[in-house]
Design an enzyme around this catalytic site. Structure first.
Site, PDB file in Angstrom:
ATOM      1  N   HIS A 109       0.839  -1.194   0.000  1.00  0.00           N
ATOM      2  CA  HIS A 109       0.000   0.000   0.000  1.00  0.00           C
ATOM      3  C   HIS A 109       0.879   1.250   0.000  1.00  0.00           C
ATOM      4  O   HIS A 109       2.099   1.152   0.099  1.00  0.00           O
ATOM      5  CB  HIS A 109      -0.975   0.001   1.176  1.00  0.00           C
TER       6      HIS A 109
ATOM      7  N   HIS B 175       0.838   5.683   1.200  1.00  0.00           N
ATOM      8  CA  HIS B 175       0.207   6.799   1.913  1.00  0.00           C
ATOM      9  C   HIS B 175       0.776   8.078   1.331  1.00  0.00           C
ATOM     10  O   HIS B 175       1.957   8.129   0.969  1.00  0.00           O
ATOM     11  CB  HIS B 175       0.541   6.771   3.408  1.00  0.00           C
TER      12      HIS B 175
ATOM     13  N   TYR C 282      11.737   4.431  -0.182  1.00  0.00           N
ATOM     14  CA  TYR C 282      10.597   4.845  -1.013  1.00  0.00           C
ATOM     15  C   TYR C 282       9.710   5.832  -0.264  1.00  0.00           C
ATOM     16  O   TYR C 282       8.543   5.584  -0.008  1.00  0.00           O
ATOM     17  CB  TYR C 282       9.808   3.613  -1.465  1.00  0.00           C
TER      18      TYR C 282
END
Length: 147
Positions: free
Chosen positions: A31, A33, A119
């Protein structure tokens, strides 16, 4: 994170036609954010996410598992159908959400120090002096974010 460059490319392309400012972003194995800001008078988060998802998805071979429903609808099995959107209330809320984005690799046990996760916009913000390089080096108590 073997497809990170494809995701970056999708974001860059969408930024050209549907601009937004990236304040914080982290990509995790399953996922991501982010805290983004749209231009004044523009509240269309949905179109940006749809375009990013489409561009990224089209750049990947169709090798992921898909449910029968997704197959019938021609959907990929890469993305959730929805996303969570939150309108920032004030400076403290903004800081807390920026912290939340950057603490996620530590929270999920991917690293022992936030700076070790490649990342993330944490590196850029630390380079600008927004964060010290050792911020949340294993201590979630250093953040303004509270679950």
């Amino acid at each position: 994170m073997r497809h990170i460059d494809l995701l970056r490319d999708a974001v860059r392309v969408v930024l050209v036609t549907h601009p937004f400012t990236i304040h914080a972003w982290v990509v995790l194995p399953d996922h991501l954010h982010c805290v983004i800001e749209l231009p004044i008078g523009d509240a269309d988060f949905a179109v940006r996410w749809r375009l990013i998802k489409i561009r990224f998805s089209k750049s990947l071979p169709k090798t992921e598992w898909r449910s029968a429903v997704r197959e019938r609808r021609g959907e990929r099995g890469i993305w959730q159908r929805r996303y969570w959107e939150h309108l920032i209330r004030d400076d403290r809320d903004f800081a807390a959400h920026i912290d939340y984005v950057h603490i996620n690799p530590l929270k999920h046990g991917l690293v022992r120090k936030v700076i070790d996760w490649p990342y993330s916009t944490f590196h850029l913000l630390a380079g600008q002096g927004v964060y010290p390089a050792d911020w949340a080096g294993g201590d979630e108590g250093q953040t303004d974010y509270q679950e």
